[in-house]
Design a protein around this motif. Structure first.
Motif, short mmCIF file in Angstrom:
data_model
loop_
_atom_site.label_atom_id
_atom_site.label_comp_id
_atom_site.label_asym_id
_atom_site.label_seq_id
_atom_site.Cartn_x
_atom_site.Cartn_y
_atom_site.Cartn_z
N HIS A 98 131.95 -72.35 -32.58
CA HIS A 98 131.46 -72.81 -31.28
C HIS A 98 132.41 -72.35 -30.19
CE1 HIS A 98 134.47 -75.94 -30.36
NE2 HIS A 98 134.44 -76.28 -31.64
N TRP B 62 126.89 -72.25 -33.20
CA TRP B 62 125.92 -71.49 -33.99
C TRP B 62 126.33 -71.46 -35.45
CZ3 TRP B 62 129.65 -69.44 -30.96
CH2 TRP B 62 130.51 -68.50 -31.50
N MET C 285 128.19 -63.13 -29.08
CA MET C 285 127.94 -64.53 -29.45
C MET C 285 129.12 -65.41 -29.06
SD MET C 285 126.06 -64.43 -33.14
CE MET C 285 124.47 -63.60 -33.33
N TRP D 201 120.98 -70.17 -24.28
CA TRP D 201 120.01 -69.64 -25.24
C TRP D 201 119.64 -68.18 -24.93
CZ3 TRP D 201 118.12 -69.94 -29.89
CH2 TRP D 201 116.84 -69.48 -30.18
N PHE E 43 122.56 -66.05 -25.97
CA PHE E 43 122.70 -66.05 -27.43
C PHE E 43 121.66 -65.12 -28.06
CE2 PHE E 43 121.69 -67.85 -31.63
CZ PHE E 43 122.94 -67.79 -32.22
N LEU F 278 119.76 -67.68 -37.71
CA LEU F 278 120.72 -68.23 -36.78
C LEU F 278 120.23 -69.57 -36.26
CD1 LEU F 278 121.48 -65.05 -34.61
CD2 LEU F 278 122.65 -65.84 -36.67
N TYR G 183 121.18 -72.78 -33.56
CA TYR G 183 121.84 -72.80 -32.25
C TYR G 183 121.78 -74.21 -31.68
CZ TYR G 183 122.03 -72.10 -27.13
OH TYR G 183 122.32 -72.18 -25.80
N TYR H 253 116.36 -71.75 -33.12
CA TYR H 253 116.43 -70.89 -34.30
C TYR H 253 116.03 -69.48 -33.89
CZ TYR H 253 114.96 -68.34 -38.40
OH TYR H 253 114.80 -67.35 -39.33
#
Length: 858
Positions: free
Chosen positions: A354, A360, A470, A476, A479, A493, A495, A504
């Motif tokens: 994180h 993640w 990342m 979001w 990411f 992944l 999140y 996801y």
């Protein structure tokens, strides 16, 4: 990461041929011991790193402070990303350089330089696939920022090497020196870091083993039986990750082969055997997999998301992960990092963890990104589209310690390298099969069948760009932008962010095949219709969900999406027993706490127990109470594979015997049941068909066995085995005494020399869990009960208070056996405990026990 995946992400666990040290090592160690125990202690302790005071790190612009807590976990504080990553390279080298060095020898196909002819077979396979050649090509595809990061990291590693003699870097080099090896590690390069991504991709490559297994299983079995042994995923019983969904206008929208001739089978079985020469960097077998899940603030007692992850990988010493924090004292355009989590030694940044804004986790998506092709080869030509075409040919020279160099000729078709070229057995079998074809009047290739490998990881990609993106993402959209660069290995992944969002995303390069070719079996390479189209599933069309209505996402290698999804990802998912158990546990509580999440990670419910035990308890016809004593344990069993459980010990031994009795007579030894999720599904189906031919023992021609005959014999054999292994008294049985976690050094730990193995290895940990259990300590039912894979770490992140998060490593941060941090997390891990995961500056400083200042001043 799935139990069918061969996984995310190191450790060197099952080496196909143990790398053994010459007898000179024994003599050398005797001389050392004769010289005095004190001298031996000095040699072992010499590589321990400096962790306090001040140390020069040339190239830094400003000081970097390294704070270590009671477990030696380092948090680095600096004023630029370049300084932080340079310091990370230095700290990784302090603790783990031997591991890094062996990894780069593996990925370059240069193990034989260190370990001689015993490692040559491994090198031949790696060189044939060309991992390092691909990594060199990838370097030019990366962003300038990633290139700078890799170079800064390498500079930090090299600064450490320049300051230390070989014997001060790792005790393993001292041991190798006693065998006569004159070796100085080469400088670290950016390509060394990138090549490690090839090893990760190899272990997580998808269903290549299943392709071979289907063909090998067809020897002596009809197609109906082969299909039963490879059942489809049942999405009615085990929910996919994303509930429904399709692709519209190129974006994902949620809704809330070759005939099985004996000749082909022989060739493929030999290829499969040869591929086991490649070290399983992350592990291998049905035990591989991972769990991750994330719950929304509505389902969390904190009011903000909670995220959990525990990748299940091979076990070894040291473990794959090294915990680390990388923190900017002040966030500026030149200093963007404030990230904490699990890193790979040899690679800059944090892989799972994180930062100040998001968290993640990873599990293996497991898409079908490999295909095997049977090729008709004659000399240096191959048949394609009705014509003979030239193979692409290159020569590799492999340096072999204490032997002549080996000259390797690598040949490729348009599909990929001929991996059968590096297996003499496969080549001879292929030639013999072709000769037999000709004798029988069948069409056959003049030079025999060859096998080529098509694999997405052999095409260069900018995957390394994704990791640092990342680390820096704060939302979001950012990411997902980072995930879009993640080409191989394809991952699930999960999140969460401090704003309360959960999500996801499935990234990865997944090939689109032509109609009629689904990748489930090796294909005829001479037919152009079996080629890949050259296109990949677009990133925006891959499954993704933000803030799902049910308030959580579970990924445990089950199917990602339902059958209505228009692109073919794979048919070889994990069968969903772990994912369904996690869903059940989440739904059993209205509000989940951090402690609840931690407890879920060590849940040991064996899903096969409630399926099989009722059939066992209905059996009769036993000759004595002795034979039924094991069954009596199962009447009150809670189906938990606890380390101290008598019932779990008996049930798992019975399970192994059941698989042996039911299937060993039907399958070649290479594909005997390992006992994981697929076999849960297979046996579940067979229990409803008591007269199926698979229950019959083919070796007893005059008797036809049915289900209860096999179950009864498994009961008897398991009772006898437990008596031999532990005690005649069931009250003295325990699963942990059978199910041991042995942590073995990646190379010299299999030397066969007791003093070396005692120095480097840490064995005998009694642990619960099992295959296809949430606490996934996998074991191989065709071999033994020893743990072959396990959660490589566990983490739970609280987005309400990051300092309230928890983490634990399988071993410790150090790769030095004399360090107090070699295995100082292992006993906690075995007990299911975790450590506080401090990441704020105040919390890290309060917990710090050692401070090292890396300075640009000499």
């Amino acid at each position: 990461m799935s139990e069918n995946e061969s996984s995310w992400w190191s450790t060197f666990t099952t080496w196909p041929r143990a790398v053994r040290i010459s007898t000179f090592l024994v003599l050398g160690l005797v001389l050392v011991l004769v010289a005095g125990v004190a001298t031996a202690v000095v040699l072992v302790r010499r590589p321990l790193p400096q962790t306090e005071g001040e140390r020069a790190l040339p190239g830094l612009v400003s000081d970097v402070t390294v704070l270590r807590d009671e477990h030696g976990i380092p948090h680095l504080y600096g004023d630029s990303d370049d300084d932080l990553l340079r310091a990370q390279g230095y700290v990784h080298a302090q603790e783990r350089f031997y591991e890094m060095d062996v990894r780069r020898h593996v990925t370059a196909g240069r193990l034989a330089e260190l370990f001689g002819e015993s490692a040559l077979e491994t090198d031949k396979y790696i060189r044939t696939m060309g991992w390092r050649r691909v990594a060199q090509q990838e370097l030019g595809l990366l962003s300038g920022d990633t290139r700078r990061a890799l170079d800064a990291y390498a500079a930090g590693v090299n600064a450490y090497l320049s300051q230390h003699s070989t014997s001060r870097i790792a005790v393993e080099y001292t041991l190798l020196g006693l065998t006569g090896l004159d070796y100085t590690p080469a400088r670290w390069t950016a390509v060394d870091s990138l090549a490690w991504l090839k090893a990760m991709a190899w272990d997580l490559r998808g269903n290549m083993d299943e392709e071979i297994d289907r063909v090998v299983a067809s020897v002596g079995n009809d197609q109906e039986t082969v299909d039963l042994l490879h059942p489809p995923y049942d999405e009615q019983r085990h929910a996919p990750i994303v509930a429904g969904g399709t692709v519209a206008d190129g974006e994902f929208e949620t809704g809330d082969t070759v005939g099985a001739s004996p000749e082909a089978a022989q060739v493929l079985a030999q290829v499969q055997q040869g591929l086991e020469a490649v070290p399983a960097m992350l592990g291998r077998g049905d035990g591989l997999g991972s769990n991750s899940w994330v719950v929304s603030g509505e389902r969390s007692a904190t009011g903000k998301p909670l995220l959990a992850n525990d990748p299940h990988l091979g076990v070894s010493m040291p473990g794959i992960w090294m915990q680390v924090g990388l923190h900017c004292r002040t966030r500026t355009p030149d200093c963007t990092l404030d990230v904490s989590g699990f890193s790979f030694s040899g690679l800059p940044g944090v892989v799972i963890g994180h930062n100040a804004d998001i968290a993640w986790g990873f599990t293996n998506l497991g898409p079908d990104v490999t295909d095997l092709y049977l090729e008709k080869v004659d000399g240096d030509t191959w048949t394609y589209g009705g014509k003979q075409r030239p193979l692409r040919v290159r020569t590799e020279v492999i340096e072999v310690r204490d032997a002549d160099d080996f000259v390797l000729k690598v040949r490729e078709t348009r599909h990929g390298p001929l991996i059968s070229d590096v297996s003499q057995d496969a080549s001879s079998v292929g030639a013999n099969a072709a000769a037999e074809d000709r004798e029988q009047g069948r069409e056959s290739p003049p030079g025999g069948y060859a096998v080529s490998l098509a694999w997405t990881a052999l095409d260069p990609s900018p995957t390394a760009d994704a990791i640092l993106q990342m680390n820096r993402a704060s939302s979001w959209p950012e990411f997902r932008a980072a995930a879009s660069k993640f080409a191989v290995p394809a991952q699930n992944l999960v999140y969460a962010d401090t704003e309360g969002n959960i999500g996801y995303q499935a990234p990865g390069r997944v090939p689109i095949r032509q109609r009629g070719h689904d990748g489930s079996r090796p294909a005829a390479g001479w037919l152009p219709r079996n080629d890949w189209t050259g296109e990949f599933v677009p990133f925006d069309a891959l499954p993704s969900v933000l803030n799902p209505e049910e308030g959580f996402v579970v990924t445990a290698n089950q199917a990602v999406v339902g059958r209505d999804y228009p692109f073919h990802l794979t048919d070889d998912w994990d069968h969903g027993f772990r994912s369904e158990r996690i869903r059940t546990l989440i739904e059993s509580k209205e509000k989940l706490t951090v402690d609840d999440m931690v407890e879920m990670q060590t849940d040991e419910h064996n899903a096969m127990g409630p399926i099989l035990v009722p059939y066992l308890l209905d059996l009769d016809g036993f000759e004595s109470a002795y034979q039924r004593e094991g069954l009596d344990l199962l009447r009150d069993w809670d189906f938990q594979d606890s380390a101290d459980s008598e019932a779990a010990a008996y049930f798992n031994v019975l399970w192994a015997n059941l698989l042996r009795l039911a299937f060993h007579d039907d399958l070649l030894p290479r594909i005997h049941p390992t006992g994981g999720d697929r076999w849960f599904t297979v046996v579940d189906a067979l229990l409803d068909d008591p007269a199926h031919r698979l229950w019959d023992d083919r070796t007893t021609e005059e008797v036809r066995e049915v289900r209860d005959d096999v179950l009864r014999q498994a009961v008897i054999d398991a009772r006898d085995e437990m008596t031999r292994r532990q005690s005649v008294r069931p009250s003295e049985w325990s699963w942990g005494r059978l199910h041991r976690l042995d942590l073995v050094n990646q190379t010299l730990g299999t030397s066969g020399i007791g003093v070396v193995e005692r120095l480097l290895n840490r064995t005998g940990h009694r642990i619960g869990g099992g295959s296809s259990v949430v606490n996934a300590t996998g074991w191989d039912a065709s071999d033994d009960y020893t743990v072959t894979s396990a959660p490589s770490m566990r983490m739970v992140v609280s987005l309400a208070d990051l300092d309230d998060s928890r983490w634990i490593n399988l071993t410790g941060v150090s790769g030095h056996p004399a360090s107090g941090h070699y295995v100082d997390q292992t006993e906690l891990f075995v007990a299911g405990a975790t450590l506080p995961w401090r990441s704020s500056r105040d919390a890290v400083e309060r917990a710090a026990e050692q401070t090292l200042v890396l300075t640009p001043r000499g």
